[in-house]
Design a protein around this motif. Structure first.
Motif, PDB file in Angstrom:
ATOM      1  N   LEU A   1       5.212 -16.557   5.419  1.00 56.27           N
ATOM      2  CA  LEU A   1       3.736 -16.368   5.987  1.00 56.27           C
ATOM      3  C   LEU A   1       3.119 -16.443   4.459  1.00 56.27           C
ATOM      4  O   LEU A   1       3.252 -15.960   3.570  1.00 56.27           O
ATOM      5  CB  LEU A   1       3.406 -15.286   6.750  1.00 56.27           C
TER       6      LEU A   1
ATOM      7  N   THR B   1      -0.328 -15.066   2.906  1.00 56.57           N
ATOM      8  CA  THR B   1      -1.326 -13.806   3.201  1.00 56.57           C
ATOM      9  C   THR B   1      -2.485 -14.334   2.812  1.00 56.57           C
ATOM     10  O   THR B   1      -3.068 -15.234   2.109  1.00 56.57           O
ATOM     11  CB  THR B   1      -0.931 -12.653   2.324  1.00 56.57           C
TER      12      THR B   1
ATOM     13  N   VAL C   1       0.977  -1.020   0.202  1.00 57.09           N
ATOM     14  CA  VAL C   1       0.002   0.285   0.146  1.00 57.09           C
ATOM     15  C   VAL C   1       0.837   0.983   0.024  1.00 57.09           C
ATOM     16  O   VAL C   1       1.816   1.315   0.963  1.00 57.09           O
ATOM     17  CB  VAL C   1      -0.937  -0.081   1.141  1.00 57.09           C
TER      18      VAL C   1
ATOM     19  N   GLY D   1       0.156 -14.868   9.617  1.00 61.79           N
ATOM     20  CA  GLY D   1       0.299 -14.003  10.778  1.00 61.79           C
ATOM     21  C   GLY D   1      -0.604 -12.727  10.672  1.00 61.79           C
ATOM     22  O   GLY D   1      -0.878 -12.355   9.352  1.00 61.79           O
ATOM     23  N   GLY D   2      -1.251 -12.028  11.627  1.00 64.51           N
ATOM     24  CA  GLY D   2      -1.927 -11.258  11.478  1.00 64.51           C
ATOM     25  C   GLY D   2      -2.445 -10.606  12.878  1.00 64.51           C
ATOM     26  O   GLY D   2      -2.093 -11.207  13.920  1.00 64.51           O
TER      27      GLY D   2
ATOM     28  N   ARG E   1      -7.062 -15.550  -3.385  1.00 60.39           N
ATOM     29  CA  ARG E   1      -6.771 -15.525  -4.792  1.00 60.39           C
ATOM     30  C   ARG E   1      -6.582 -16.874  -5.146  1.00 60.39           C
ATOM     31  O   ARG E   1      -7.023 -17.419  -6.304  1.00 60.39           O
ATOM     32  CB  ARG E   1      -5.395 -14.701  -4.869  1.00 60.39           C
TER      33      ARG E   1
ATOM     34  N   ALA F   1      -0.908  -1.868  10.324  1.00 58.59           N
ATOM     35  CA  ALA F   1      -2.352  -2.097   9.497  1.00 58.59           C
ATOM     36  C   ALA F   1      -2.434  -2.930   8.383  1.00 58.59           C
ATOM     37  O   ALA F   1      -3.303  -3.743   8.209  1.00 58.59           O
ATOM     38  CB  ALA F   1      -2.668  -0.688   9.540  1.00 58.59           C
ATOM     39  N   PHE F   2      -1.441  -2.576   7.406  1.00 63.32           N
ATOM     40  CA  PHE F   2      -1.676  -3.106   6.286  1.00 63.32           C
ATOM     41  C   PHE F   2      -0.482  -4.214   5.913  1.00 63.32           C
ATOM     42  O   PHE F   2      -0.468  -4.656   4.836  1.00 63.32           O
ATOM     43  CB  PHE F   2      -1.480  -2.071   5.169  1.00 63.32           C
ATOM     44  N   ARG F   3       0.278  -4.374   6.857  1.00 68.39           N
ATOM     45  CA  ARG F   3       1.419  -5.293   6.749  1.00 68.39           C
ATOM     46  C   ARG F   3       2.658  -4.679   5.751  1.00 68.39           C
ATOM     47  O   ARG F   3       3.574  -4.449   6.199  1.00 68.39           O
ATOM     48  CB  ARG F   3       1.126  -6.574   6.339  1.00 68.39           C
ATOM     49  N   ASN F   4       2.187  -4.502   4.633  1.00 70.01           N
ATOM     50  CA  ASN F   4       3.357  -4.013   3.781  1.00 70.01           C
ATOM     51  C   ASN F   4       3.234  -2.645   2.932  1.00 70.01           C
ATOM     52  O   ASN F   4       1.975  -2.622   2.495  1.00 70.01           O
ATOM     53  CB  ASN F   4       3.786  -5.175   2.585  1.00 70.01           C
TER      54      ASN F   4
ATOM     55  N   ASP G   1      -5.070  -9.618   8.559  1.00 71.51           N
ATOM     56  CA  ASP G   1      -3.392  -9.575   8.285  1.00 71.51           C
ATOM     57  C   ASP G   1      -3.252  -8.389   7.517  1.00 71.51           C
ATOM     58  O   ASP G   1      -1.932  -8.195   7.138  1.00 71.51           O
ATOM     59  CB  ASP G   1      -2.903 -10.794   7.603  1.00 71.51           C
ATOM     60  N   GLY G   2      -4.229  -7.425   7.089  1.00 71.89           N
ATOM     61  CA  GLY G   2      -3.711  -6.183   6.306  1.00 71.89           C
ATOM     62  C   GLY G   2      -3.466  -6.355   5.024  1.00 71.89           C
ATOM     63  O   GLY G   2      -3.637  -5.396   4.255  1.00 71.89           O
TER      64      GLY G   2
ATOM     65  N   ARG H   1      -4.691 -12.478   1.391  1.00 81.05           N
ATOM     66  CA  ARG H   1      -5.091 -12.401  -0.118  1.00 81.05           C
ATOM     67  C   ARG H   1      -4.592 -13.384  -1.028  1.00 81.05           C
ATOM     68  O   ARG H   1      -5.426 -13.892  -1.613  1.00 81.05           O
ATOM     69  CB  ARG H   1      -4.157 -11.216  -0.466  1.00 81.05           C
TER      70      ARG H   1
ATOM     71  N   ARG I   1      -6.259   1.566   1.126  1.00 74.00           N
ATOM     72  CA  ARG I   1      -5.982   0.696  -0.011  1.00 74.00           C
ATOM     73  C   ARG I   1      -6.309   1.244  -1.345  1.00 74.00           C
ATOM     74  O   ARG I   1      -5.671   1.581  -2.285  1.00 74.00           O
ATOM     75  CB  ARG I   1      -6.668  -0.646   0.057  1.00 74.00           C
TER      76      ARG I   1
ATOM     77  N   PHE J   1       5.680  -8.470  10.013  1.00 75.92           N
ATOM     78  CA  PHE J   1       6.123  -9.884  10.249  1.00 75.92           C
ATOM     79  C   PHE J   1       7.275 -10.344   9.322  1.00 75.92           C
ATOM     80  O   PHE J   1       7.223 -11.105   8.354  1.00 75.92           O
ATOM     81  CB  PHE J   1       4.744 -10.687   9.732  1.00 75.92           C
TER      82      PHE J   1
END
Lengths: 463, 463
Positions: free
Chosen positions: B3, B5, A155, B24-25, B11, A219-222, B43-44, B7, B136, A253
């Motif tokens: 990990l 995700t 993000v 992870g989250g 998907r 919050a968004f991890r990446n 997990d964002g 997403r 996002r 993480f």
């Protein structure tokens, strides 16, 4: 207007050969003999130029022939293949419309100009070959960076430019104010009364978006940032500007290894993208700016980057202390000469130096188990030295506040940052890439003033 | 760390069902009965959450069950399809590692929080559904804009943030200085002595990159800027921020029609990109923020935008003057109520209003042949009003300087800008899109403070 671009002509030659087309652009050179003339036209869409042949059968032949370099023209004619010439095709003009003439005192006559001179006309220098190449490549690098992170679902976060935190070395920050400087209001105690300022407090221009970025990684991890940053450093070097752009990804993480893998992947991705999308420009840099450029970049793209701890690096460097102006020993900060020696002489490829002494690194870096070093990394590349600096962040509340106490930092200034360690802390890491340094690295340009459209440096804020 | 995700799970479900994976989250909610418990994990990486089932066979069952909302966990277990449940799958946990617990006073307990409250914790609010969706989508819009222009070979130009030109309404600009505000130096004439300032002159934060952008359009033909801009306006509304991002494309050998086609294409491209890449988030906005959003955006994407001249628009509006707080007549500036009436009531789709009276528009806009109006355009959209403002630029040196004289602008302040008309002037046009307004438009969010990560407004510069 329905103009065909020179880029389209080079991309899809077959589609246009033998056809009548209309192009628009600016005159790079013009010469005529009695019955015909040649114009070299550049239209800004492509690094290469287009040759135009025009004849005295044209009504405005004489007028066209008198035009100066830099004039804007709209030209209709047939695109003709020229298999025996240097250029693959030319236009046999049917008509030339003068869109805008250029005065005789146009500063960019057809000759070489020094980079120093061109800096004095920053509004015109993008019309030259060198700056066409620099600023198209700059644009492509920026996009490649976005693409790298977006393809990986990061993000993009716009961290703020104006900041109220005066916690980070305020001495080198620019102040932002709407107070009337001729009549600064004071409190009864004789301090500036910032209550009357726009934000009701003292504010500065940011030097880094990292701490804000971390809140979004949790919050968004990446996430990544890509925006301007500012340093009011009074240093007049070829590598420092007061306003520059920075990329700061932050991953949760994730540890220092993940961080290095991300950085290595990004550098390789960006090099590949630029080589594929600006081959003409990169060839130009390789020929006229930095002879070893393409070889070096190709090598980087195909190498596994090296890894060495700071402690090991110091051992390697100490053996060569006779070669350095500044002698190193454990605990000293690495200077550019040491960084370049490591990457150019010892490793001969990009190398990550990790685990620096905590005392030469920032408070937020994660303390290693030895209690002496932190999980930091700098990426050193041949020709430049440090291009990326990053670290795993201290995610332990107690260790972080202990370190802040040691350094005399006030916890109340970092309350939001400590919240990240109070509420679901997770290991995380990130790095900063100075965008201009990256552009210099990929183009071979040696002065930061030549890779920023309108550079801001000490005593210099033109246009 | 390796990990998977959430997403990736959504998907490529098939790839993971029946496998043991590690995720992870952060805990969104947790509840346990005697022998087992449920965790909702976020997990964002994706808008949807993942359900975890854990059992008292696990060593730390009691410890996990006592965790607070917001805790960070690393969970290993088998992904199991749940065809009869709301969610498509869940994880049967084998182990749960507590990465970072969350204190009991975590401000984001599992309940609805008001947007006003969430503004007070701008470092934590991105962890909520609403702000996950907003930021996002903000990131995707930014990328879509880059992609739109880069796919068309536009050059991305970083115009400067700090500017020495005080020509553009200095009253609403932030000053940038390194002078000690407690001891401002003065000249013998009693003026602030800016020679002692960092740049040796008075400097401000930019309000627009357009004039700089034009210099690059006259070199590259098609360029765009995308960067922060600043207004020190003392207006506390839901639509104004002191720091915001702006996109300003500029195209050469192009007129107002080309400009409008570019803007229309961009808006449609961005809507399509976001609908395709953030369907969950857009569905959320449609359900919880703005009920008509998806219908409206789909309609915009599939409409040909309307076109009306200012003069015609005034005629249409005058007939409805009884409905307006501010009555219009030829020469008046359009207010939001008029803009919305045009686009919502009359056209029921986005509409370009063109050819405004020169006296309500900027000096650089191209004078039409009627000598009364300029080749300007504003794009009005339902629900917002003006979202884009642009124009063809005056490319004629004499007309431009005549207009500057009329308005009392000093030619020496614009020397670089006039050079563009001296040396190969070409018709050109451009527009400005306020990025935050675009994000509000695409998300239905009603307050600019809720679409900027760390908003800056009057008396507000937190974090």
């Amino acid at each position: 207007m329905e103009l065909i671009t020179i880029r389209e002509l080079y991309r899809e030659k077959e589609k246009f050969i033998g056809k009548e087309i209309t192009v628009g652009g600016w005159v790079r050179s013009i010469r005529d003999s009695k019955a015909f003339g040649f114009i070299v036209l550049h239209d800004g869409t492509y690094f290469e130029t287009l040759q135009i042949v025009y004849h005295d059968t044209m009504e405005n032949f004489a007028e066209v022939s008198k035009l100066n370099v830099g004039s804007a023209l709209i030209i209709k004619g047939e695109l003709v293949a020229t298999p025996d010439a240097k250029q693959p095709f030319e236009i046999q003009a049917v008509s030339i419309e003068i869109e805008g003439a250029s005065q005789a005192d146009y500063p960019l006559q057809k000759k070489r100009h020094s980079l120093e001179f061109l800096r004095t006309i920053s509004h015109l220098r993008p019309r030259t070959n060198t700056f066409q190449a620099v600023f198209r490549v700059r644009s492509l690098i920026a996009y490649a960076i976005h693409k790298y992170f977006q393809d990986r679902d990061f993000v993009y976060v716009h961290t703020p430019l104006i900041t109220g935190s005066d916690a980070e070395g305020a001495g080198e920050m620019f102040q932002v104010t709407t107070l009337d400087l001729e009549k600064i209001p004071f409190t009864p105690e004789g301090k500036v009364d910032f209550k009357e300022d726009f934000f009701g407090k003292a504010t500065n221009l940011t030097v880094s978006g990292q701490l804000n970025g971390e809140t979004y990684a949790m919050a968004f991890r990446n996430i990544y940032t890509f925006g301007p940053t500012f340093r009011a450093e009074n240093s007049n070097t070829t590598r420092h500007a007061a306003e520059f752009w920075m990329i700061e990804p932050e991953i949760a993480f994730a540890d220092l290894k993940d961080d290095m893998a991300l950085a290595e992947g990004m550098i390789k991705f960006v090099i590949r993208y630029v080589l594929e999308n600006a081959p003409e420009e990169m060839k130009f840099f390789n020929e006229f700016v930095d002879k070893g450029l393409l070889e070096r970049l190709t090598h980087v793209m195909n190498s596994d980057f090296g890894h060495v701890t700071y402690t090991e690096a110091i051992e390697l460097l100490e053996k060569n202390n006779d070669k350095f102006e500044y002698k190193v020993s454990w605990g000293s900060d690495l200077q550019t000469e040491h960084e370049r020696y490591l990457t150019e002489e010892i490793y001969k490829k990009p190398v990550f130096v990790t685990d620096y002494p905590k005392d030469i690194k920032a408070f937020y870096m994660k303390l290693n188990e030895d209690n002496k070093t932190v999980a930091a990394m700098d990426l050193l590349v041949p020709g430049i030295g440090e291009i990326i600096g990053g670290s795993q962040r201290e995610d332990d509340y107690d260790k972080l506040t202990a370190r802040m106490d040691e350094l005399g930092l006030k916890k109340e200034d970092y309350d939001f940052y400590l919240d990240l360690r109070r509420y679901g802390s997770a290991r995380h890491a990130g790095f900063g890439l100075g965008f201009e340094r990256c552009v210099m690295y990929l183009t071979g340009m040696g002065n930061i003033r030549d890779v920023v459209p309108f550079p801001r440096t000490v005593n210099n804020c033109e246009l």
